[in-house]
Design an enzyme around this catalytic site. Structure first.
Site, mmCIF file in Angstrom:
data_model
loop_
_atom_site.group_PDB
_atom_site.id
_atom_site.type_symbol
_atom_site.label_atom_id
_atom_site.label_comp_id
_atom_site.label_asym_id
_atom_site.label_seq_id
_atom_site.Cartn_x
_atom_site.Cartn_y
_atom_site.Cartn_z
ATOM 1 C CB SER A 15 -0.944 0.015 1.207
ATOM 2 O OG SER A 15 -0.208 -0.058 2.416
ATOM 3 C CG ASN A 92 7.462 -4.637 0.722
ATOM 4 O OD1 ASN A 92 8.586 -4.153 0.755
ATOM 5 N ND2 ASN A 92 6.375 -3.942 1.040
ATOM 6 C CB SER A 144 16.771 -5.427 6.662
ATOM 7 O OG SER A 144 17.490 -4.313 7.173
ATOM 8 C CE1 TYR A 157 12.444 -4.627 9.927
ATOM 9 C CE2 TYR A 157 14.812 -4.255 9.977
ATOM 10 C CZ TYR A 157 13.600 -4.195 9.308
ATOM 11 O OH TYR A 157 13.547 -3.717 8.022
ATOM 12 C CE LYS A 161 12.770 -7.101 7.318
ATOM 13 N NZ LYS A 161 11.752 -7.274 6.278
HETATM 14 P P1 NAP Z 1 6.458 0.977 5.332
HETATM 15 O O1 NAP Z 1 6.477 2.228 4.517
HETATM 16 O O2 NAP Z 1 6.226 1.049 6.792
HETATM 17 O O3 NAP Z 1 5.374 -0.041 4.660
HETATM 18 C C1 NAP Z 1 5.128 -1.272 5.247
HETATM 19 C C2 NAP Z 1 4.038 -1.994 4.464
HETATM 20 O O4 NAP Z 1 3.748 -3.242 5.113
HETATM 21 C C3 NAP Z 1 2.720 -1.215 4.429
HETATM 22 O O5 NAP Z 1 2.084 -1.429 3.190
HETATM 23 C C4 NAP Z 1 1.927 -1.867 5.559
HETATM 24 O O6 NAP Z 1 0.540 -1.680 5.374
HETATM 25 C C5 NAP Z 1 2.336 -3.324 5.383
HETATM 26 N N1 NAP Z 1 2.087 -4.168 6.552
HETATM 27 C C6 NAP Z 1 2.482 -3.981 7.831
HETATM 28 N N2 NAP Z 1 2.041 -4.980 8.625
HETATM 29 C C7 NAP Z 1 1.351 -5.829 7.823
HETATM 30 C C8 NAP Z 1 0.655 -7.048 8.044
HETATM 31 N N3 NAP Z 1 0.570 -7.603 9.251
HETATM 32 N N4 NAP Z 1 0.072 -7.654 6.982
HETATM 33 C C9 NAP Z 1 0.134 -7.108 5.737
HETATM 34 N N5 NAP Z 1 0.774 -5.951 5.469
HETATM 35 C C10 NAP Z 1 1.368 -5.328 6.507
HETATM 36 O O7 NAP Z 1 7.821 0.177 5.166
HETATM 37 P P2 NAP Z 1 8.935 0.167 4.005
HETATM 38 O O8 NAP Z 1 10.044 1.013 4.444
HETATM 39 O O9 NAP Z 1 8.306 0.386 2.676
HETATM 40 O O10 NAP Z 1 9.429 -1.343 4.156
HETATM 41 C C11 NAP Z 1 9.049 -2.382 3.285
HETATM 42 C C12 NAP Z 1 9.931 -3.582 3.575
HETATM 43 O O11 NAP Z 1 11.294 -3.224 3.397
HETATM 44 C C13 NAP Z 1 9.804 -4.102 5.013
HETATM 45 O O12 NAP Z 1 9.867 -5.502 5.025
HETATM 46 C C14 NAP Z 1 11.025 -3.521 5.683
HETATM 47 O O13 NAP Z 1 11.438 -4.292 6.782
HETATM 48 C C15 NAP Z 1 12.026 -3.571 4.550
HETATM 49 N N6 NAP Z 1 13.137 -2.649 4.721
HETATM 50 C C16 NAP Z 1 12.924 -1.302 4.826
HETATM 51 C C17 NAP Z 1 14.024 -0.469 5.014
HETATM 52 C C18 NAP Z 1 13.898 1.034 5.140
HETATM 53 O O14 NAP Z 1 14.906 1.679 5.456
HETATM 54 N N7 NAP Z 1 12.730 1.611 4.890
HETATM 55 C C19 NAP Z 1 15.314 -1.012 5.084
HETATM 56 C C20 NAP Z 1 15.480 -2.373 4.970
HETATM 57 C C21 NAP Z 1 14.379 -3.191 4.785
HETATM 58 P P3 NAP Z 1 -0.428 -1.271 6.585
HETATM 59 O O15 NAP Z 1 0.246 -0.204 7.360
HETATM 60 O O16 NAP Z 1 -1.707 -0.878 5.957
HETATM 61 O O17 NAP Z 1 -0.570 -2.531 7.372
#
Ligand code: NAP
Length: 249
Positions: A15, A92, A144, A157, A161
């Site tokens: 989303s 994701n 991650s 976390y 990962k």
């Molecule tokens: P984000 O902006 O917080 O988005 C997280 C997404 O996951 C949202 O669509 C959220 O939707 C959904 N979500 C959360 N809990 C859920 C559940 N129980 N069931 C289904 N959907 C769920 O995070 P992002 O930064 O884009 O991160 C995406 C991925 O990349 C994650 O796995 C994160 O660990 C990884 N990552 C991110 C970073 C970074 O620096 N941003 C770095 C390394 C890895 P709702 O809120 O509607 O539930």
């Protein structure tokens, strides 16, 4: 309706943030995108559906808790009933609930492991059954950088990962003979809502550790996903692609 000729892409947590960006990167007229999210507020999901439709693909978003076996079952059943196949699964969905080890509550440990690791397991199991029948498919797990290097204050976390990386390699070995590739992407410090709440001082210190001296953008991760999903990566499986500006080598 069964769309045998279409490419069917499933993205968990699609989303907003990296998930939304990957959806847009995969958007093509011959592509059907199913994504999920869990927050009852579905403004972001509706906006994403609009953006994906503008980009020319057929998109649907559902409220699904990836940590719930019954939610996941129903989600994949719907996809298979409607689209008849799954070509790409991107695991994701992910959350953080940070605390230092000695102060981390059991509930925070369980919730993060359930969503980030068990959620990916449940979705991989559901998608792999479909992909095995097709004898083709591509699974991409969003891990991650901290899953490889560790990070103080994120035991739950980081464990999720690191577990996801092990799960990726194991699934890659099990599914290769059925024509299914399984890889992970390990993003570094990416500019999304997940990192938006980090205090400015801490952010500056983190960026200072990155050789490129800047945060990554969701598009940087989406580019790696597009490569892994493409024919160009047809001999790539069981790998972790690091997208981190040199933060960890
Ligand atoms: P984000 O902006 O917080 O988005 C997280 C997404 O996951 C949202 O669509 C959220 O939707 C959904 N979500 C959360 N809990 C859920 C559940 N129980 N069931 C289904 N959907 C769920 O995070 P992002 O930064 O884009 O991160 C995406 C991925 O990349 C994650 O796995 C994160 O660990 C990884 N990552 C991110 C970073 C970074 O620096 N941003 C770095 C390394 C890895 P709702 O809120 O509607 O539930």
């Amino acid at each position: 309706m069964v769309h045998e000729t279409k490419r069917v892409v499933v993205i968990t947590g699609g989303s907003r943030g990296i998930g939304r960006c990957m959806g847009l990167r995969f958007s093509e007229p011959d592509t059907e995108i199913y994504f999920n999210h869990y927050d009852p507020d579905d403004d972001a999901a509706n906006e994403t559906i609009g953006l994906l439709a503008d980009a020319g693909c057929n998109a649907s978003g559902y409220r699904v808790n990836v940590a719930s076996p019954s939610d996941v079952d129903a989600f994949f059943k719907k996809i298979v009933d409607e689209a008849g196949r799954i070509d790409i699964l991107v695991n994701n969905a992910g959350i953080t609930m940070d605390a230092v080890l000695v102060r981390m509550k059991e509930a925070a440990w369980d919730r993060v492991i359930d969503i980030n690791l068990k959620g990916a397991f449940l979705c991989m199991q559901a998608a792999a059954k479909v992909m095995m029948k097709q004898r083709s498919g591509c699974i991409i797990n969003i891990a991650s950088v901290v899953g490889a290097m560790g990070n103080a204050g994120q035991a739950n976390y980081v464990a999720s990962k690191a577990g996801l990386i092990g799960l990726t390699k194991t699934a890659a070995k099990e599914l290769a003979s059925r024509g299914i590739r399984v890889n992970a992407i390990a993003p570094g410090f990416i500019d999304t809502e997940m990192t938006a709440g980090i205090p400015e001082k801490v952010k500056t210190a983190m960026v200072e550790q990155i050789p490129f001296k800047k945060m990554g953008q969701p598009e940087d991760v989406a580019g790696a996903a597009a490569f892994l999903a493409s024919e160009e990566a047809s001999y790539v499986t069981g790998q972790v692609i690091h997208v981190n500006g040199g933060m960890y080598m």
